[in-house]
Design an enzyme around this catalytic site. Sequence first.
Site, PDB file in Angstrom:
ATOM      1  N   HIS A  29       0.800  -1.233   0.000  1.00 51.47           N
ATOM      2  CA  HIS A  29       0.000   0.000   0.000  1.00 51.47           C
ATOM      3  C   HIS A  29       0.827   1.274   0.000  1.00 51.47           C
ATOM      4  O   HIS A  29       0.276   2.361   0.135  1.00 51.47           O
ATOM      5  CB  HIS A  29      -0.926   0.059   1.216  1.00 51.47           C
ATOM      6  N   LYS A  43      -8.538  13.735   4.705  1.00 53.01           N
ATOM      7  CA  LYS A  43      -7.661  12.567   4.666  1.00 53.01           C
ATOM      8  C   LYS A  43      -6.689  12.739   5.819  1.00 53.01           C
ATOM      9  O   LYS A  43      -6.678  13.796   6.447  1.00 53.01           O
ATOM     10  CB  LYS A  43      -6.889  12.493   3.344  1.00 53.01           C
ATOM     11  N   ARG A  44      -5.861  11.709   6.093  1.00 52.61           N
ATOM     12  CA  ARG A  44      -4.870  11.902   7.147  1.00 52.61           C
ATOM     13  C   ARG A  44      -3.939  13.064   6.788  1.00 52.61           C
ATOM     14  O   ARG A  44      -3.709  13.343   5.605  1.00 52.61           O
ATOM     15  CB  ARG A  44      -4.056  10.616   7.336  1.00 52.61           C
ATOM     16  N   LYS A  46       0.587  14.354   1.097  1.00 52.82           N
ATOM     17  CA  LYS A  46      -0.786  14.614   0.645  1.00 52.82           C
ATOM     18  C   LYS A  46      -1.014  16.106   0.367  1.00 52.82           C
ATOM     19  O   LYS A  46      -2.019  16.518  -0.184  1.00 52.82           O
ATOM     20  CB  LYS A  46      -1.785  14.105   1.676  1.00 52.82           C
ATOM     21  N   THR A  62      -8.682   6.417  -1.851  1.00 59.84           N
ATOM     22  CA  THR A  62     -10.038   5.866  -1.957  1.00 59.84           C
ATOM     23  C   THR A  62     -11.063   6.961  -1.690  1.00 59.84           C
ATOM     24  O   THR A  62     -12.188   6.883  -2.184  1.00 59.84           O
ATOM     25  CB  THR A  62     -10.254   4.686  -0.992  1.00 59.84           C
ATOM     26  N   LYS A  66     -14.849   8.078  -3.454  1.00 59.46           N
ATOM     27  CA  LYS A  66     -16.097   8.388  -2.735  1.00 59.46           C
ATOM     28  C   LYS A  66     -16.665   9.726  -3.204  1.00 59.46           C
ATOM     29  O   LYS A  66     -17.876   9.869  -3.439  1.00 59.46           O
ATOM     30  CB  LYS A  66     -15.849   8.417  -1.223  1.00 59.46           C
TER      31      LYS A  66
HETATM   32  C1  26Q Z   1       3.458   0.505  10.064  1.00 62.29           C
HETATM   33  C2  26Q Z   1       4.422   0.162  11.007  1.00 62.29           C
HETATM   34  C3  26Q Z   1       4.394   0.736  12.262  1.00 62.29           C
HETATM   35  C4  26Q Z   1       3.383   1.639  12.567  1.00 62.29           C
HETATM   36  C5  26Q Z   1       2.426   1.956  11.643  1.00 62.29           C
HETATM   37  C6  26Q Z   1       2.463   1.399  10.379  1.00 62.29           C
HETATM   38  C7  26Q Z   1       1.446   1.771   9.381  1.00 62.29           C
HETATM   39  C8  26Q Z   1       0.113   1.931   9.756  1.00 62.29           C
HETATM   40  C9  26Q Z   1      -0.827   2.292   8.835  1.00 62.29           C
HETATM   41  C10 26Q Z   1       1.798   1.967   8.081  1.00 62.29           C
HETATM   42  C11 26Q Z   1       0.837   2.310   7.165  1.00 62.29           C
HETATM   43  C12 26Q Z   1      -0.483   2.473   7.524  1.00 62.29           C
HETATM   44  C13 26Q Z   1      -1.520   2.868   6.594  1.00 62.29           C
HETATM   45  C14 26Q Z   1      -1.324   3.050   5.313  1.00 62.29           C
HETATM   46  C15 26Q Z   1      -2.405   3.453   4.405  1.00 62.29           C
HETATM   47  O1  26Q Z   1      -3.517   3.731   4.823  1.00 62.29           O
HETATM   48  N1  26Q Z   1      -2.124   3.483   3.113  1.00 62.29           N
HETATM   49  C16 26Q Z   1      -3.124   3.848   2.155  1.00 62.29           C
HETATM   50  O2  26Q Z   1      -3.777   2.681   1.708  1.00 62.29           O
HETATM   51  C17 26Q Z   1      -4.874   2.983   0.884  1.00 62.29           C
HETATM   52  C18 26Q Z   1      -5.577   1.701   0.550  1.00 62.29           C
HETATM   53  O3  26Q Z   1      -4.836   0.972  -0.366  1.00 62.29           O
HETATM   54  C19 26Q Z   1      -4.415   3.725  -0.356  1.00 62.29           C
HETATM   55  O4  26Q Z   1      -5.553   4.111  -1.063  1.00 62.29           O
HETATM   56  C20 26Q Z   1      -3.603   4.955   0.033  1.00 62.29           C
HETATM   57  O5  26Q Z   1      -3.049   5.537  -1.133  1.00 62.29           O
HETATM   58  C21 26Q Z   1      -2.499   4.568   0.980  1.00 62.29           C
HETATM   59  O6  26Q Z   1      -1.797   5.708   1.435  1.00 62.29           O
END
Ligand code: 26Q
Length: 820
Positions: free
Chosen positions: A358, A546-547, A552, A654, A658
């Site tokens: 991702h 978004k976050r 972003k 995503t 929406k």
């Molecule tokens: C990893 C290791 C330690 C702590 C946290 C994490 C961690 C947690 C959450 C790393 C990544 C995430 C989340 C990532 C995320 O939401 N990515 C998004 O995924 C969506 C679904 O595929 C995409 O549409 C987005 O582009 C992407 O940023």
Amino acid sequence: MTSKSFDKESIKQSILGKLQRYNGKTLEEANNQQIYNAVASTVRDQIMQRWVKYRESDRDDKGKRLYYLSIEFLIGRSLYNNVLNLCATREYTQALTELGISWEEIIPSEPEPGLGNGGLGRLAACFMDSLATLNLPAMGSTIRYEYGLFRQKLTDGQQVELPDDWLSNGNVWEMPAADESVDVCFEGNVVTRQEGGRIVFSVEGGRIVEAVPYDMPVVGHEADTVNSLRLWRARSRTAMDFGTFSSGDYRNASIEQELASIISKVLYPEDNHHEGKTLRLCQQYFLVSATLQYALKDFKRRFGDQFHLLPEKVVFHINDTHPALAIPELMRLLMDQEGLGWDEAQQITMRCVAYTNHTVMQEALERWPQELVRRQLPRIYMILEEMNRRLCEMLWHKFPGQWERIGRMAILAYDQVHMANLCVAWSYCVNGVSRLHGDILKKDTFHDYALIYPQKFTYVTNGISHRRWLMACNPGLAELISGAIGTAWQHDPSLLEGLLPYRDDAAFRAEFLKVKQHNKENFAQWIKARQGIALDTDTMFDVQVKRLHEYKRQMLNALHIHVLYNRIVDDLNIDLLPRTFVFGAKASPGYAKAKMIIRYILALSRLIDRHPRARQLLKILFVENYNVSAAEMLIPAAELSEQLSTAGKEASGTGNMKFMMNGALTMGTLDGANVEISEQVGMDNIYIFGMRADKVSTLYQDGSYSPIGIYEQNAEIRRALTQMIDGTLFPDNPALLQSLYHDLLFGSWGAPADPYFVLKDFGSYSMAQRRVDSDYRHNEQWLRKAITNTAMSGLFSSDRSIADYNRDIWKLRPIGGKRA
Ligand code: 26Q
């Protein structure tokens, strides 16, 4: 399709009966929370009947099963969606109306499970909805965090984090399954013994944490399937180890309990950023070990010890690398518990696991210190060492002498465990989440691996549940669509294309506008009640939610608004389209720069509000605590969708889908799924700006970019940036945003200046915004574009994504032979 066992009258009786039995109250005496509980448990009863029936028929089914492992499932509220998927909205709405209750009164009483950060977690939730709807047998698996993602307060112009105690009133939708609890072991020492000529490994003296499953039903829309989302909770197996306790070792007696009590305590609030925290590693292993133990038990119940059948009967999908330890854990269970040899276990494991990537951002790629893994999970570490040894041996034959390349591809290298390499080397399939992202994985991120396993790589463009993100959150639009083209689009959203001819129908356009206007007013009312802010619904609603992350580029949006503000201040006769700019974003608590960007936006908002002419034309609203429920209110009201990521950085997005589905136009870079959105709607119906991904990547690599030139040439940018630090925004503390300013122009800590090219893309963004300004004034033209967006959004239904996954990766057989 199960026959409906509910009618309006029995629903009413059930609700009243529950109020009486649970609360000893009549409807008149009950509060909204109590009524919510009564309604929700009525719905639950009906789901339970189906669930029991489904599981009975499923128990001895010999088909293949999917386990979708994800450290996050951002499911949002369940009540309305469950009623929708049961096809009972009409009966429930009537029953409630006759009892004098509205959905709006009771829905907010359901706490939102915030078990995810953003896109990745929400995607997992949409996928569960589509899997059940397509009658595909799947179990989602995650952690039952006691505290979800923090609640965000905006106080004194900045973000404050509060705990999200979502379980305090219980969770109507979950069922504990204590009898399916398993033990998960941490630390300890690996011991070996000889048994019938082979070496057997086990761990002694480890800490045991009990994993207790809580299951939530996932009802398919108009489908018999009721899958489960399994949430594992950590519990101490024994309240206290009395042996250790009575021997006087008080500290060790409680250690197990301590670990148990914190593993499922809280969701880590990091999004697209990796920090090597021990507890997080423990969470990951906890999820993976519990799920795999359960899955193997279930397999053995169905097929005994015929483990060679495993790849035919089970697929483990790992949602990003967070559940990557599923790979060595499966090896461990097959060898240490089931007695298979390494080669056989490896052959099976490599055909059972598929991996979705991702992100391509370096800081988000998981790397764990080897020492940490060795200490916490000694047997798993041992297996990783052997996996790595065999992998490197193979690579050495493929790439003789190419040490650097082999180092990049190894599982263990430079004292770290590289989770992405583990996943790519051992999964049978690796997919990106949009076409562009899939290409970048092959050409860039996993280029070395793509050379030896080109057929392993693919992409599946993300999708969203059109049930939650259109039918449930925008009933006005759903009804308008059905009135025009019938209801078949609800099962096959590609049929939304049938709306295209209605662009030329003036009456339809007027209705479309009316729905949007109604949604804007609805949202304005909601925000007035929550934040006390009044919005002008005659202005354009321009939304970026978004976050909060530098890539972003909320900063680009903010800087542009800042420039508009200055233009208004300077020009008494300015002709500008009045806009309401809506932001919503949580910043990770430890991400100082992201928090500073929130302060900048909030300060801009105050600056505008204080200026008598600027506030006539511009308004900034920052939605507090942006979450799934807020999105459901806001997205139907949006007219412009801001998707501004630096090209090449957003894997898919995503939210963009929406907004499009709800008739907002996209302002975006050619990044992630924006590329495919632009192809769907055509360039006349989207605002594309900025550098392309290949240009970004060259410019970044050759290091030739310097924002200073832009700063010097562009007086508007210079002025806005100067105002960031000259007291205009923070009279009492002018230097507050100093580092933001400095990082944009000069960089810091060895990072280059403006690493996400905010200034570089500013001009192009500003021009595109001028086009929006002029197009929006041509009302009918704008509506045509908006309708085109809804009409072409069917491709982005998660039903399509899941059908793609199933065709290309999982190959599950739909239960009852229907759909998919
Ligand atoms: C990893 C290791 C330690 C702590 C946290 C994490 C961690 C947690 C959450 C790393 C990544 C995430 C989340 C990532 C995320 O939401 N990515 C998004 O995924 C969506 C679904 O595929 C995409 O549409 C987005 O582009 C992407 O940023």
